[in-house]
Design an enzyme around this catalytic site. Structure first.
Site, mmCIF file in Angstrom:
data_model
loop_
_atom_site.group_PDB
_atom_site.id
_atom_site.type_symbol
_atom_site.label_atom_id
_atom_site.label_comp_id
_atom_site.label_asym_id
_atom_site.label_seq_id
_atom_site.Cartn_x
_atom_site.Cartn_y
_atom_site.Cartn_z
ATOM 1 N N HIS A 172 3.551 -22.285 -18.806
ATOM 2 C CA HIS A 172 4.770 -22.523 -18.021
ATOM 3 C C HIS A 172 5.825 -21.455 -18.314
ATOM 4 O O HIS A 172 7.016 -21.720 -18.181
ATOM 5 C CB HIS A 172 5.352 -23.917 -18.299
ATOM 6 C CG HIS A 172 4.336 -25.016 -18.240
ATOM 7 N ND1 HIS A 172 4.056 -25.711 -17.083
ATOM 8 C CD2 HIS A 172 3.511 -25.515 -19.193
ATOM 9 C CE1 HIS A 172 3.113 -26.607 -17.331
ATOM 10 N NE2 HIS A 172 2.751 -26.503 -18.608
ATOM 11 N N SER A 293 16.395 4.711 -10.749
ATOM 12 C CA SER A 293 17.190 4.213 -9.642
ATOM 13 C C SER A 293 18.002 5.370 -9.078
ATOM 14 O O SER A 293 18.500 6.204 -9.829
ATOM 15 C CB SER A 293 18.121 3.105 -10.133
ATOM 16 O OG SER A 293 19.209 2.961 -9.237
ATOM 17 N N LYS A 299 18.759 3.114 -15.233
ATOM 18 C CA LYS A 299 17.599 2.281 -14.922
ATOM 19 C C LYS A 299 16.268 2.992 -15.137
ATOM 20 O O LYS A 299 16.100 4.157 -14.849
ATOM 21 C CB LYS A 299 17.648 1.821 -13.446
ATOM 22 C CG LYS A 299 18.734 0.845 -13.116
ATOM 23 C CD LYS A 299 18.591 -0.511 -13.784
ATOM 24 C CE LYS A 299 17.432 -1.328 -13.256
ATOM 25 N NZ LYS A 299 17.672 -1.802 -11.877
ATOM 26 N N GLU A 306 5.095 -3.324 -10.062
ATOM 27 C CA GLU A 306 5.598 -4.120 -8.933
ATOM 28 C C GLU A 306 4.783 -3.850 -7.679
ATOM 29 O O GLU A 306 4.455 -4.764 -6.911
ATOM 30 C CB GLU A 306 7.079 -3.787 -8.658
ATOM 31 C CG GLU A 306 8.022 -4.399 -9.668
ATOM 32 C CD GLU A 306 9.450 -3.878 -9.530
ATOM 33 O OE1 GLU A 306 10.371 -4.636 -9.833
ATOM 34 O OE2 GLU A 306 9.647 -2.722 -9.135
ATOM 35 N N LYS A 341 -12.914 -2.810 10.462
ATOM 36 C CA LYS A 341 -12.884 -1.595 9.653
ATOM 37 C C LYS A 341 -11.585 -1.355 8.917
ATOM 38 O O LYS A 341 -11.590 -1.058 7.714
ATOM 39 C CB LYS A 341 -13.238 -0.392 10.516
ATOM 40 C CG LYS A 341 -14.701 -0.399 10.858
ATOM 41 C CD LYS A 341 -15.065 0.637 11.869
ATOM 42 C CE LYS A 341 -16.353 0.199 12.520
ATOM 43 N NZ LYS A 341 -16.204 -1.081 13.278
HETATM 44 N N1 ARG Z 1 -16.621 1.502 17.413
HETATM 45 C C1 ARG Z 1 -17.470 0.393 17.600
HETATM 46 C C2 ARG Z 1 -17.259 -0.627 16.478
HETATM 47 O O1 ARG Z 1 -16.719 -0.259 15.521
HETATM 48 C C3 ARG Z 1 -18.894 0.821 17.576
HETATM 49 C C4 ARG Z 1 -19.801 -0.103 18.307
HETATM 50 C C5 ARG Z 1 -19.506 -0.049 19.753
HETATM 51 N N2 ARG Z 1 -20.434 -0.861 20.464
HETATM 52 C C6 ARG Z 1 -20.189 -1.242 21.681
HETATM 53 N N3 ARG Z 1 -21.090 -2.028 22.200
HETATM 54 N N4 ARG Z 1 -19.099 -0.939 22.314
HETATM 55 O O2 ARG Z 1 -17.610 -1.776 16.580
#
Ligand code: ARG
Length: 485
Positions: A172, A293, A299, A306, A341
């Protein structure tokens, strides 16, 4: 659509010039749609893996009789050239070509002409991108594993320096019981060890190659999926083509492991922030790992820990992003999957950077052992031990706890040092106290009597340090033995 893109792809594209899928289209893609759907500004991170996949696919097509030896040689040389262009920064990416896959294919056509058009034989971007992503995850998980073990090594080394540094352990955020600083930091060695294991476990599940699954249902062509799987370091082809192109649970697992590791890192970071306050004064960050700072000249701010603490927000967000993208998606490929991605790349680099700066900050941290010991001298940290002294006399723990609670209340009220109470003083609270508090309690005893496995006694912690050292070394050696990434 840039002329450049049109020129690059030669005949491809029909009335949607530059598009490998343009044959059935009558109009050009709207500029806003091109901007909206392009992914090359981030999926360029897959370039190296994409080329690896294409090299394996080209070799396989030749073996399967779908390419001539000359075509194969041209494709391999072209792909290798593109790899070199990517490495030296001369490869110009065109957003009109959507993604990295089509950028590579287009450049390949410039370099080797018509043979480029055969590379996509039996392959869809769907199985291609799924393969690339697994290859990327394999490398990223391995890098995370290594970074975690490297941080563990730094923590273990600093812990070994502080076997005899004592500080209060907290619950705590209230002082609870004294512990060795080595014990405290070895707790993080354990935590990060499990994080590393999560990445290792994940790697053990990245063993099947999606390549050859086509758009979703496989291919009518005699592709050798076993061959490409082996070429790419997988054990075997995936067992279901629809699963292969539709699934992103490996990415989710990576994001989950990254989020968990970030959260654990943020706890270490938070302690660095707290401990470097004037109020604690336990540690001071090296100048190289702190900032000033712009207004207050005095500082020295813990911006580095952080930020590490703050980055956990990103990695948690990235996990939630992909979970949300995946939820409810019908099989198989949907363009939503392109949204996998950025969170994955961002989490991979965020974790890598957090591990690097945390390792540096810990390695260079100045520890004020006197301040820590002072804080640990608080006699109230020994109250549990006083209760356990009664237990040794046969008193039930609840009864002992209650009696010591009254002793503590008395000391607080009269501003007395718990250790100064005589046997008689103590006996006013419970008849079974066997000796004066000063004989029963000391900081050293409190540490040394905690000699159970996992405790903070000197020999126990020394053994834990040794075990950690061996284990971390073995883990790093095992990673080295895997060869270059
Ligand atoms: N840039 C696309 C992705 O990252 C690649 C696959 C595209 N496939 C498609 N059927 N449009 O998913």
């Amino acid at each position: 659509m840039s002329d450049d893109a049109t020129g690059r792809t030669g005949r491809a594209g029909g009335n949607a010039p530059g598009k490998p899928w343009g044959g059935r289209f009558r109009e050009q893609t709207a500029a806003a749609v091109e901007r909206f759907s392009a992914s090359v500004h981030f999926d360029r991170a897959l370039a190296h893996h994409d080329i690896r996949g294409s090299l394996a696919h080209a070799r396989m097509l030749r073996k399967a009789g779908l390419l001539s030896a000359e075509e194969e040689a041209a494709l391999v040389a072209g792909l290798e050239r593109i790899e070199a262009e990517l490495a030296d920064g001369s490869f110009a990416l065109d957003p009109a070509l959507e993604d990295i896959h089509m950028n590579v294919e287009s450049r390949l056509r410039e370099l080797v002409g018509d043979a480029a058009g055969r590379l996509h034989t039996g392959r869809s971007r769907n199985d291609q991108v799924a393969t690339d992503l697994l290859l990327y995850l394999r490398d990223a998980a391995r890098a995370a594993e290594r970074g975690l073990h490297e941080l563990r090594r730094v923590l273990q080394l600093r812990a070994a320096e502080h076997l005899d540094t004592v500080l209060p352990g907290y619950t705590h955020l209230q002082r609870a019981q004294p512990v060795r600083l080595a014990h405290h930091w070895l707790a993080f060695v354990e935590m990060f060890g499990r994080d590393a294991e999560r990445f290792r476990d994940l790697r053990g599940r990245l063993r099947l190659s999606p390549l050859g699954s086509g758009a979703l249902a496989g291919s009518t062509l005699p592709l050798d999926r076993e061959f490409t799987a082996r070429e790419l370091g997988f054990d075997a082809p995936t067992r279901n083509s629809m699963d292969a192109v539709a699934s992103r649970d490996a990415g989710l697992e990576f994001l989950a492991a990254t989020a968990i590791a970030s959260v654990q890192l943020s706890r270490l970071a938070e302690e660095l922030v707290l401990w470097s306050t004037a109020e604690f004064g336990f540690v001071e960050l090296a100048d190289a790992y702190a900032t000033g700072s712009s207004l207050m000249p005095q500082k020295k701010n813990p911006d580095v820990p952080e930020l590490v603490r703050g980055k956990a927000g990103r990695t948690i967000g990235n996990l939630v992003t992909l979970l949300t993208v995946m939820k409810g998606l019908p099989l198989t490929y949907n363009r939503d999957l392109q949204e996998d991605k950025e969170p994955i790349f961002d989490s991979a680099t965020t974790l890598r950077d957090c591990l690097e700066v945390t390792s540096g900050a810990i390695a260079t941290l100045r520890v004020d052992t006197a301040r820590m010991r002072d804080a640990a001298q608080d006699p109230m940290l020994l109250a549990t031990d006083l209760a356990e002294a009664l237990v040794r006399e046969g008193v039930a723990f609840r009864e002992a706890h209650e009696a010591v609670g009254r002793v503590v209340g008395h000391c607080v009220e009269k501003d007395l040092d718990l250790r100064a109470l005589s046997r008689e003083d103590l006996r006013a609270f419970h008849g079974a106290f066997p000796a004066a508090a000063g004989e029963l309690l000391s900081l050293e005893r409190a540490l040394e009597e905690r000699a159970l496995p996992g405790g903070t006694a000197r020999a126990t912690v020394a053994a834990a340090l040794e075990r950690a050292e061996l284990e971390i070394r073995a883990s790093l050696e095992a990673l080295d033995a895997e060869g270059p990434a």
